[in-house]
Design a protein around this motif. Structure first.
Motif, mmCIF file in Angstrom:
data_model
loop_
_atom_site.group_PDB
_atom_site.id
_atom_site.type_symbol
_atom_site.label_atom_id
_atom_site.label_comp_id
_atom_site.label_asym_id
_atom_site.label_seq_id
_atom_site.Cartn_x
_atom_site.Cartn_y
_atom_site.Cartn_z
ATOM 1 N N SER A 1 0.879 -1.242 0.132
ATOM 2 C CA SER A 1 0.175 0.040 0.134
ATOM 3 C C SER A 1 0.772 1.355 0.033
ATOM 4 C CB SER A 1 -0.954 -0.182 1.342
ATOM 5 O OG SER A 1 -1.477 1.211 1.403
ATOM 6 N N SER A 2 0.523 2.033 -0.763
ATOM 7 C CA SER A 2 1.284 3.501 -0.854
ATOM 8 C C SER A 2 1.298 4.222 0.522
ATOM 9 C CB SER A 2 0.846 4.530 -1.906
ATOM 10 O OG SER A 2 -0.731 4.675 -1.588
ATOM 11 N N LYS A 3 0.097 4.103 1.418
ATOM 12 C CA LYS A 3 0.021 4.684 2.764
ATOM 13 C C LYS A 3 -0.546 3.837 3.651
ATOM 14 C CE LYS A 3 -0.400 9.376 0.856
ATOM 15 N NZ LYS A 3 -1.148 10.801 0.778
ATOM 16 N N PRO A 4 0.046 2.654 4.016
ATOM 17 C CA PRO A 4 -0.283 2.065 5.016
ATOM 18 C C PRO A 4 -0.627 2.598 6.446
ATOM 19 C CG PRO A 4 2.111 1.643 5.027
ATOM 20 C CD PRO A 4 1.597 2.530 3.696
ATOM 21 N N HIS A 5 -1.890 2.181 7.010
ATOM 22 C CA HIS A 5 -2.318 2.761 8.248
ATOM 23 C C HIS A 5 -1.259 2.334 9.414
ATOM 24 C CE1 HIS A 5 -6.008 4.841 10.200
ATOM 25 N NE2 HIS A 5 -4.947 5.224 10.544
ATOM 26 N N LYS A 6 -0.899 3.129 10.269
ATOM 27 C CA LYS A 6 0.108 2.552 11.562
ATOM 28 C C LYS A 6 -0.879 2.102 12.450
ATOM 29 C CE LYS A 6 3.626 5.987 11.115
ATOM 30 N NZ LYS A 6 3.365 6.624 9.606
ATOM 31 N N PRO A 7 -1.027 1.071 13.195
ATOM 32 C CA PRO A 7 -1.840 0.562 14.023
ATOM 33 C C PRO A 7 -1.975 1.342 15.306
ATOM 34 C CG PRO A 7 0.311 -0.861 13.735
ATOM 35 C CD PRO A 7 0.190 0.124 12.711
ATOM 36 N N TRP A 8 -1.017 2.059 15.933
ATOM 37 C CA TRP A 8 -1.175 2.834 17.064
ATOM 38 C C TRP A 8 -1.946 4.059 16.705
ATOM 39 C CZ3 TRP A 8 3.337 1.366 14.820
ATOM 40 C CH2 TRP A 8 4.097 2.477 14.182
ATOM 41 N N GLU A 9 -1.872 4.559 15.539
ATOM 42 C CA GLU A 9 -2.776 5.612 15.119
ATOM 43 C C GLU A 9 -4.028 5.239 15.017
ATOM 44 O OE1 GLU A 9 -0.816 7.431 11.758
ATOM 45 O OE2 GLU A 9 0.704 8.521 12.757
ATOM 46 N N TRP A 10 -4.491 3.982 14.421
ATOM 47 C CA TRP A 10 -5.769 3.458 14.027
ATOM 48 C C TRP A 10 -6.229 3.222 15.611
ATOM 49 C CZ3 TRP A 10 -8.338 -0.760 15.335
ATOM 50 C CH2 TRP A 10 -9.504 -1.130 14.677
ATOM 51 N N ARG A 11 -5.604 2.770 16.568
ATOM 52 C CA ARG A 11 -6.165 2.565 17.873
ATOM 53 C C ARG A 11 -6.418 3.827 18.357
ATOM 54 N NH1 ARG A 11 -2.110 -1.600 17.922
ATOM 55 N NH2 ARG A 11 -0.581 0.159 19.114
ATOM 56 N N LYS A 12 -5.779 5.013 18.273
ATOM 57 C CA LYS A 12 -5.959 6.110 18.725
ATOM 58 C C LYS A 12 -7.604 6.817 18.205
ATOM 59 C CE LYS A 12 -4.070 10.604 19.660
ATOM 60 N NZ LYS A 12 -2.789 11.474 19.672
ATOM 61 N N ALA A 13 -7.393 6.694 17.064
ATOM 62 C CA ALA A 13 -8.552 7.199 16.300
ATOM 63 C C ALA A 13 -9.711 6.535 16.722
ATOM 64 C CB ALA A 13 -8.330 6.947 14.840
ATOM 65 N N LYS A 14 -9.743 5.006 16.851
ATOM 66 C CA LYS A 14 -10.785 4.231 17.489
ATOM 67 C C LYS A 14 -11.213 4.628 18.823
ATOM 68 C CE LYS A 14 -12.468 -0.295 18.037
ATOM 69 N NZ LYS A 14 -12.303 -1.757 17.844
ATOM 70 N N ARG A 15 -10.249 5.150 19.684
ATOM 71 C CA ARG A 15 -10.681 5.516 20.957
ATOM 72 C C ARG A 15 -11.463 6.805 21.040
ATOM 73 N NH1 ARG A 15 -5.344 3.316 22.159
ATOM 74 N NH2 ARG A 15 -4.662 5.354 21.899
ATOM 75 N N ASN A 16 -10.967 7.801 20.167
ATOM 76 C CA ASN A 16 -11.429 8.854 19.768
ATOM 77 C C ASN A 16 -12.570 8.991 19.113
ATOM 78 O OD1 ASN A 16 -9.230 10.010 21.346
ATOM 79 N ND2 ASN A 16 -8.171 10.566 19.638
ATOM 80 N N GLY A 17 -12.914 7.821 18.752
ATOM 81 C CA GLY A 17 -14.468 7.832 17.694
ATOM 82 C C GLY A 17 -14.317 8.246 16.472
ATOM 83 N N THR A 18 -12.816 8.476 16.023
ATOM 84 C CA THR A 18 -12.727 9.200 14.663
ATOM 85 C C THR A 18 -12.311 7.823 13.668
ATOM 86 O OG1 THR A 18 -10.495 9.827 15.295
ATOM 87 C CG2 THR A 18 -12.482 11.096 15.635
ATOM 88 N N ALA A 19 -12.133 6.684 14.079
ATOM 89 C CA ALA A 19 -11.691 5.893 13.113
ATOM 90 C C ALA A 19 -12.417 5.554 11.824
ATOM 91 C CB ALA A 19 -11.648 4.498 13.926
#
Length: 335
Positions: free
Chosen positions: A317-335
């Motif tokens: 993927s050209s822009k793979p999503h970092k898992p720690w950023e994905w988890r943070k977004a999920k906690r903030n309700g923005t995933a």
């Protein structure tokens, strides 16, 4: 006879070696013969064999005594992996199946009953390094259950409570429940056995099979793979990461060097399986990130870079999503 074989197997190719049909022996056969003859000289079994078999060093020495006697009588000695495998199986035919199969795997010899053309296992897998000084302790696990892998960087393992590190710390109520459960199962009182099983599991233990298929009491450890962060299950490549980790460890006994405990009570550690460093494989396959926030080891960065350069796994993927950023977004309700 023995000396001429030894010279041949060490690569010196003495003229008498050809007389006994040894010229051109396969490397795996040469390794077997060298170890057998070395045992005759020094009474030592090879390092690393214990990781592939279930019996003690004393038992292993007995195998090599038998193999040495049989090798000296064999005319001509085996040259191909198939001949060597039949020689081993015949000589050790009265020993445990798990030991004989593990012995064949150690030397990279095919099982005599394997399908024609089936690849032989890799010989002499490199042993894991000795416990690093910075590691708090090490675990030697029972074979890993298929359901033990929850994602690409977390795994549940069990350690036999007969292990010296565990034997003195099993709660009395767990010991009692395990003994009563065995009795209940013997008389087919499965309702009582299931109730006792709950007590055992709630205590952090479980009856699990060992390498010989015998049920033993195991203590549960939840392991977080040190230095990597795999995609979460709901993320792209999350499923692939879980499957890759499962393929590496399923049905195998692991060595785990534990360094720390995280906020979720998981042991943070390095995992080795048949001499393979599991984190290295996950990074090289492109199925995990180097978790630089917690681990700065340069070799992990190198393996991650190799996967990036080869566009393997998530790096396709050209822009793979970092898992720690994905988890943070999920906690903030923005995933």
């Amino acid at each position: 006879m023995g000396n001429s074989i030894y010279r041949f197997l060490c690569g010196l190719c003495a003229p008498s070696s050809q007389e006994h049909g040894l010229h051109g022996a396969h490397p795996a056969v040469a390794a077997l013969g060298r170890d057998i003859l070395n045992f005759g000289a020094a009474s030592q079994v090879p390092e690393g064999l214990s990781r592939h078999v279930v019996s003690s060093k004393k038992a292993q020495a007995n195998w090599y005594k038998k193999l040495l006697a049989a090798w000296k009588k064999t005319r001509p000695p085996p040259k191909t992996p198939e001949e060597a495998a039949r020689f081993v199986v015949q000589t050790l035919k009265n020993h445990q199946k798990a030991d004989v199969e593990g012995f064949l795997v150690f030397y990279g010899l095919p099982h005599p009953n394997a399908a024609p053309g089936a690849p032989a296992p890799a010989p002499h897998a490199a042993p894991p390094p000795p416990k690093p000084q910075s590691a708090k302790f090490e675990l030697h696990t029972l074979p890993v259950d298929p359901k033990a892998v929850s994602d690409g960087d977390t795994i549940n393992v069990y350690v036999d409570t007969a292990d010296p590190r565990e034997s003195g710390s099993v709660p009395r109520e767990v010991q009692k429940a395990a003994a009563e459960r065995a009795k209940a199962r013997a008389v087919k009182d499965y309702q009582k056995a299931d109730a006792l099983q709950k007590i055992i599991v709630n205590g952090g233990y479980r009856p699990v099979p060992n390498a010989r298929g015998e049920e033993v009491l195991g203590k549960k450890y939840r392991i977080r793979l040190r230095g990597i962060d795999a995609p979460e299950s709901a993320m792209p490549y999350g499923k692939e990461a879980k499957e890759a980790l499962l393929k590496l460890v399923q049905g195998k006994s692991l060595k785990v060097y534990v360094y720390d405990e995280d906020m979720y009570g998981r042991c943070v550690g390095d995992i080795y399986c048949d001499g393979v460093f599991v984190q290295e494989q996950m990074l090289k396959k492109g199925l995990a990130w180097h978790y630089t926030a917690y681990d700065q080891r340069p070799e992990l960065a190198k393996w991650e870079k190799q996967a990036q350069t080869g566009r393997k796994g998530l790096w396709a993927s050209s822009k793979p999503h970092k898992p720690w950023e994905w988890r943070k977004a999920k906690r903030n309700g923005t995933a």
